[in-house]
Motif scaffolding. Structure first.
Motif, PDB file in Angstrom:
ATOM      1  N   ALA A  62       1.133  -0.751   0.330  1.00 42.19           N
ATOM      2  CA  ALA A  62      -0.252  -0.076  -0.375  1.00 42.19           C
ATOM      3  C   ALA A  62       0.495   1.257  -0.008  1.00 42.19           C
ATOM      4  N   VAL A  63      -0.424   2.421  -0.244  1.00 45.00           N
ATOM      5  CA  VAL A  63       0.724   3.459  -0.105  1.00 45.00           C
ATOM      6  C   VAL A  63       0.085   4.484   0.782  1.00 45.00           C
ATOM      7  N   MET A  64       0.138   4.932   1.659  1.00 47.46           N
ATOM      8  CA  MET A  64      -0.760   5.661   2.864  1.00 47.46           C
ATOM      9  C   MET A  64       0.284   7.085   2.798  1.00 47.46           C
ATOM     10  N   TYR A  65      -0.680   7.924   3.104  1.00 48.39           N
ATOM     11  CA  TYR A  65      -0.094   9.530   2.344  1.00 48.39           C
ATOM     12  C   TYR A  65      -0.340  10.161   4.209  1.00 48.39           C
ATOM     13  N   SER A  66       0.966  10.278   5.192  1.00 51.70           N
ATOM     14  CA  SER A  66       0.591  10.921   5.673  1.00 51.70           C
ATOM     15  C   SER A  66       1.298  11.950   5.730  1.00 51.70           C
ATOM     16  N   SER A  67       0.974  13.620   6.310  1.00 48.35           N
ATOM     17  CA  SER A  67       1.183  14.770   6.755  1.00 48.35           C
ATOM     18  C   SER A  67       3.242  14.839   6.969  1.00 48.35           C
TER      19      SER A  67
ATOM     20  N   ILE B 108       4.162  19.427  13.156  1.00 46.91           N
ATOM     21  CA  ILE B 108       3.326  18.971  12.449  1.00 46.91           C
ATOM     22  C   ILE B 108       2.105  19.488  13.995  1.00 46.91           C
ATOM     23  N   ILE B 109       0.771  19.587  13.379  1.00 48.14           N
ATOM     24  CA  ILE B 109      -0.237  19.876  14.196  1.00 48.14           C
ATOM     25  C   ILE B 109      -0.973  18.310  14.282  1.00 48.14           C
ATOM     26  N   ILE B 110      -1.595  17.856  15.560  1.00 45.59           N
ATOM     27  CA  ILE B 110      -3.089  17.090  15.162  1.00 45.59           C
ATOM     28  C   ILE B 110      -3.731  17.243  16.023  1.00 45.59           C
ATOM     29  N   ARG B 111      -4.451  17.627  14.302  1.00 47.29           N
ATOM     30  CA  ARG B 111      -6.021  17.471  15.494  1.00 47.29           C
ATOM     31  C   ARG B 111      -6.732  16.610  15.520  1.00 47.29           C
ATOM     32  N   GLY B 112      -7.173  16.041  16.367  1.00 49.73           N
ATOM     33  CA  GLY B 112      -8.255  14.979  16.747  1.00 49.73           C
ATOM     34  C   GLY B 112      -7.481  13.849  16.118  1.00 49.73           C
ATOM     35  N   GLY B 113      -6.181  13.930  15.769  1.00 55.91           N
ATOM     36  CA  GLY B 113      -5.833  12.300  14.984  1.00 55.91           C
ATOM     37  C   GLY B 113      -5.135  12.870  13.791  1.00 55.91           C
TER      38      GLY B 113
ATOM     39  N   ASN C  20      -3.071  14.404  10.996  1.00 49.33           N
ATOM     40  CA  ASN C  20      -1.993  14.666  11.234  1.00 49.33           C
ATOM     41  C   ASN C  20      -1.860  16.313   9.715  1.00 49.33           C
ATOM     42  N   ILE C  21      -1.480  17.406  10.677  1.00 51.33           N
ATOM     43  CA  ILE C  21      -1.804  18.435   9.275  1.00 51.33           C
ATOM     44  C   ILE C  21      -0.388  19.104   9.446  1.00 51.33           C
ATOM     45  N   ALA C  22       0.478  19.344   7.967  1.00 60.73           N
ATOM     46  CA  ALA C  22       1.772  19.868   8.015  1.00 60.73           C
ATOM     47  C   ALA C  22       1.443  21.452   8.497  1.00 60.73           C
ATOM     48  N   CYS C  23       2.623  22.548   8.919  1.00 57.67           N
ATOM     49  CA  CYS C  23       2.200  23.506   9.293  1.00 57.67           C
ATOM     50  C   CYS C  23       2.652  24.160   7.766  1.00 57.67           C
ATOM     51  N   LEU C  24       3.066  23.626   7.327  1.00 56.47           N
ATOM     52  CA  LEU C  24       3.573  24.456   5.945  1.00 56.47           C
ATOM     53  C   LEU C  24       2.721  23.972   4.981  1.00 56.47           C
ATOM     54  N   ASP C  25       2.108  23.614   4.723  1.00 60.51           N
ATOM     55  CA  ASP C  25       0.771  23.296   4.144  1.00 60.51           C
ATOM     56  C   ASP C  25      -0.311  24.211   4.496  1.00 60.51           C
ATOM     57  N   VAL C  26      -0.708  24.465   5.213  1.00 55.50           N
ATOM     58  CA  VAL C  26      -1.157  25.558   5.477  1.00 55.50           C
ATOM     59  C   VAL C  26      -0.203  26.826   5.586  1.00 55.50           C
ATOM     60  N   GLU C  27       0.433  26.872   5.992  1.00 54.36           N
ATOM     61  CA  GLU C  27       1.649  28.260   5.591  1.00 54.36           C
ATOM     62  C   GLU C  27       0.952  28.863   3.934  1.00 54.36           C
ATOM     63  N   GLY C  28       1.411  27.899   3.127  1.00 53.15           N
ATOM     64  CA  GLY C  28       1.678  28.236   1.919  1.00 53.15           C
ATOM     65  C   GLY C  28      -0.392  28.257   1.651  1.00 53.15           C
ATOM     66  N   ALA C  29      -1.207  27.889   1.828  1.00 54.81           N
ATOM     67  CA  ALA C  29      -2.172  28.780   2.063  1.00 54.81           C
ATOM     68  C   ALA C  29      -2.364  29.701   2.016  1.00 54.81           C
ATOM     69  N   LEU C  30      -2.175  30.137   2.898  1.00 58.80           N
ATOM     70  CA  LEU C  30      -2.168  31.154   3.246  1.00 58.80           C
ATOM     71  C   LEU C  30      -1.584  32.588   3.039  1.00 58.80           C
ATOM     72  N   HIS C  31      -0.733  32.141   1.939  1.00 51.68           N
ATOM     73  CA  HIS C  31       0.632  32.966   1.052  1.00 51.68           C
ATOM     74  C   HIS C  31      -0.420  33.127   0.021  1.00 51.68           C
ATOM     75  N   ARG C  32      -1.176  32.550  -0.640  1.00 50.15           N
ATOM     76  CA  ARG C  32      -2.564  32.592  -1.722  1.00 50.15           C
ATOM     77  C   ARG C  32      -2.874  34.223  -1.523  1.00 50.15           C
ATOM     78  N   LEU C  33      -3.119  34.172  -0.174  1.00 49.50           N
ATOM     79  CA  LEU C  33      -3.695  35.477  -0.182  1.00 49.50           C
ATOM     80  C   LEU C  33      -2.939  36.944  -0.484  1.00 49.50           C
ATOM     81  N   PRO C  34      -3.603  37.230  -1.064  1.00 42.36           N
ATOM     82  CA  PRO C  34      -2.924  39.321  -1.326  1.00 42.36           C
ATOM     83  C   PRO C  34      -2.088  39.560  -0.842  1.00 42.36           C
ATOM     84  N   ASP C  35      -2.833  39.997   0.672  1.00 44.09           N
ATOM     85  CA  ASP C  35      -2.218  40.759   1.453  1.00 44.09           C
ATOM     86  C   ASP C  35      -1.620  40.191   2.721  1.00 44.09           C
TER      87      ASP C  35
END
Length: 585
Positions: free
Chosen positions: A220-225, A479-484, A486-501
């Motif tokens: 298997a391939v199982m994705y992990s943040s 890594i942020i573990i929200r209710g089990g 896994n959330i990569a901080c850089l994943d969130v930061e990359g999305a926030l950088h999409r905002l023009p301001d």
């Protein structure tokens, strides 16, 4: 995350009852010396020597046949989902039929990859075994991902055939042409695309495929943040998954040797597990689903987490096993208290995916006196095998993760230079066993950094006491573990950088009494700009999954806090933001 109960369930490999208790170490030695199922010997795997089982089924699909006797030669009830029931024999028949469909209808063969994208449906379990029976590799897709996230995983894995339910099909539709996908609808997805699971499976011949699968082939391939932003595809082999399964099965054989049942004790109930976490994570697939095949255990699937419904199912179906994230344990406790019940059939109440708050341990033991309250630490990269404990050991050490599960694993705590740290000092958990992953898919540098001569550097920092109990104190990984989850901080930061301001952004964990951690972020805005939490959430919709969207937002005009190397000081910034709770939420 073991299959051992508080009193030890009598599984097929268990020997006669004994009246004299053994130490855990003596029990392990006794089982290794007397039970050929768990025979261990040094074995070369890709140039590294591991301690490995010698007599266990070689592949994941072989677990199904090996468990037939434990399931009444197929006649026993096995799978329950919202009133639908399968005997073990009927489940195995559906697996064989779908494996034949994959081979004959779609040409799936050894070396191919097939993706599954759906919530917890029975078909997901069937497909895991059917895909692996063809020699192909199962690609587990996170059902919460957006179209963009699905796009990444399908490109990364190369999977062209995807089985999906309705909501996932909707997100996959924009990718069909560009990625040349073939979609098969499952449940509410039937009728949305050309192929429907029910139509394919109905009437297909019940004939086992004859495919040569090596124990070290990919399962298997199982994705992990990870800290790189994009999720990492963890490649698990048949040997690695089976090694984890039989390590847990051995714990159930050891348990009654360490804590013998009373001579007049009634026979334990048949093991029966309630699956409440997503089957695209190892917490549900490996120590519940895959283990159930050889443990003779029943599986009850919940479509969606509902604590009151979980209480009802545990009572009506004589559930003995509950393994969920700590939030679900707390929810179950509250629902049971509201109903005025103790859930007497529960023998094991474990947590995985995140650390359970220490104060919750004694509360759970009081609410569920018949259950062994348990904890476990494992990773997608270790096929969920790792560290754990149950019962009195856990009550005495509610902040600890437990001891290493025998008999295959080895453990070291290392400093940054790769040296073993003295007992009681902080070091990185580093484990070696045949249950470890083969690699990160398409990421040789990340693989080399994590896997070194068979040793897997986990990124988790811990201390170990003289008795071998490990307490995890921190994470190297951001890594942020929200209710089990896994959330990569850089994943969130990359999305926030999409905002023009947004000039720069930093994500971090915020303590939460229910979920353990939730996402917080601090951003620097362009001069004169403003950003409300509502506007941020709306702007991020469709770019990252909702569970990754920051629930707390701090904004400022000045550059974010820096450390000595001029990198953003994530820890310092987090501490300053939490001290100033005037966040936009």
């Amino acid at each position: 995350m073991t299959w051992e109960g508080r009193h030890g369930e009598q599984l097929p490999q268990d020997g006669p009852r004994t009246m004299s208790a053994m130490t855990p170490e003596a029990a392990v030695a006794h089982v290794l010396a007397t039970n050929p199922t768990f025979a261990v010997a040094p074995t070369d795997v890709r140039g590294v020597t591991y301690k490995a089982f010698q007599n266990v089924p070689p592949t994941v699909p072989a677990l199904m046949a090996a468990g037939m006797a434990q399931h009444g030669d197929g006649a026993s009830d096995y799978l329950l989902y919202e009133g639908e029931r399968w005997t073990y024999g009927a489940f195995c028949t559906e697996v064989r039929r779908m494996a034949g469909v994959l081979s004959a209808q779609f040409g799936i063969a050894k070396g191919d990859r097939v993706a599954i994208a759906m919530r917890n449906y029975p078909e997901l379990m069937t497909l895991v075994l059917a895909i692996s029976a063809t020699g192909a590799t199962v690609v587990f897709v996170n059902a919460w991902w957006t179209t963009a996230e699905l796009d990444y995983a399908l490109r990364d894995s190369g999977a062209k055939l995807v089985f999906a339910d309705g909501p996932r099909l909707e997100r996959l539709q924009p990718l069909v042409k560009e990625l040349s996908l073939t979609l098969v609808g499952v449940r509410d997805g039937e009728g949305m695309v050309d192929y429907a699971y029910t139509a394919l499976q109905t009437g297909a011949p019940d004939t086992a495929l004859s495919v040569q699968i090596d124990t070290d082939d990919d399962f298997a391939v199982m994705y992990s943040s990870g800290t790189t932003g994009h999720p990492k595809g963890v490649v698990q082999t048949h040997r690695s998954a089976v090694s984890a399964v039989f390590s847990w099965l051995m714990q159930a054989v050891i348990a009654p040797l360490v804590t013998p049942p009373e001579p007049d004790a009634p026979e334990p109930l048949r093991p029966s597990a309630l699956v409440v976490t997503p089957l695209f994570h190892v917490t549900a697939t490996h120590p519940l689903f895959l283990l159930s095949l050889v443990a003779g255990a029943r599986i009850t699937l919940m479509r969606k987490w509902d604590a009151a419904e979980a209480v009802r199912l545990i009572q009506s179906e004589n559930i003995t096993r509950f393994l969920g994230v700590p939030t679900q344990s707390a929810d179950l406790m509250a629902a049971a208290q509201d109903a005025g019940v103790m859930l007497e059939t529960l023998d094991y109440l474990g947590s995985g995916g995140a650390k359970r708050p220490g104060a919750q341990v004694a509360q759970l033991a009081k609410t569920f006196p018949n259950a062994g309250i348990a904890t476990g630490w494992g990773m997608t990269e270790t096929n969920a095998l790792g560290i754990g404990m149950i019962g009195d050991d856990y009550l005495a050490r509610p902040e600890s993760a437990g001891k290493l599960h025998p008999p295959l694993q080895e453990l070291r705590l290392l400093d940054d230079a790769g040296n073993d740290v003295p007992l009681g000092e902080l070091g990185e958990i580093t484990v070696k066993s045949p249950a470890n992953m083969r690699c990160y898919l398409n990421k040789p540098e990340a693989t080399a950094e994590t896997m070194q001569d068979g040793w897997l550097r986990t990124g988790d920092l811990a201390v170990m006491d003289a008795e071998g109990f490990v307490t995890i104190l921190d994470r190297k990984k951001n890594i942020i573990i929200r209710g089990g989850e896994n959330i990569a901080c850089l994943d969130v930061e990359g999305a926030l950088h999409r905002l023009p301001d947004v000039i720069e952004a930093c994500a971090f964990s915020v303590p939460d009494p229910r979920l353990g951690e939730i996402v917080g972020a601090c951003v620097q805005l362009r001069s004169g700009a403003s950003l409300s939490h509502a506007d941020m959430a709306a702007a991020l919709e469709g770019h990252i999954a909702k569970f990754k969207t920051p629930q707390h937002l701090w904004t400022q005009d000045a550059p974010l806090m820096r450390g000595a190397t001029d990198k953003i000081d994530r820890r310092g910034l987090r501490a300053a933001c939490l001290e100033n709770q005037e966040a936009q939420t």
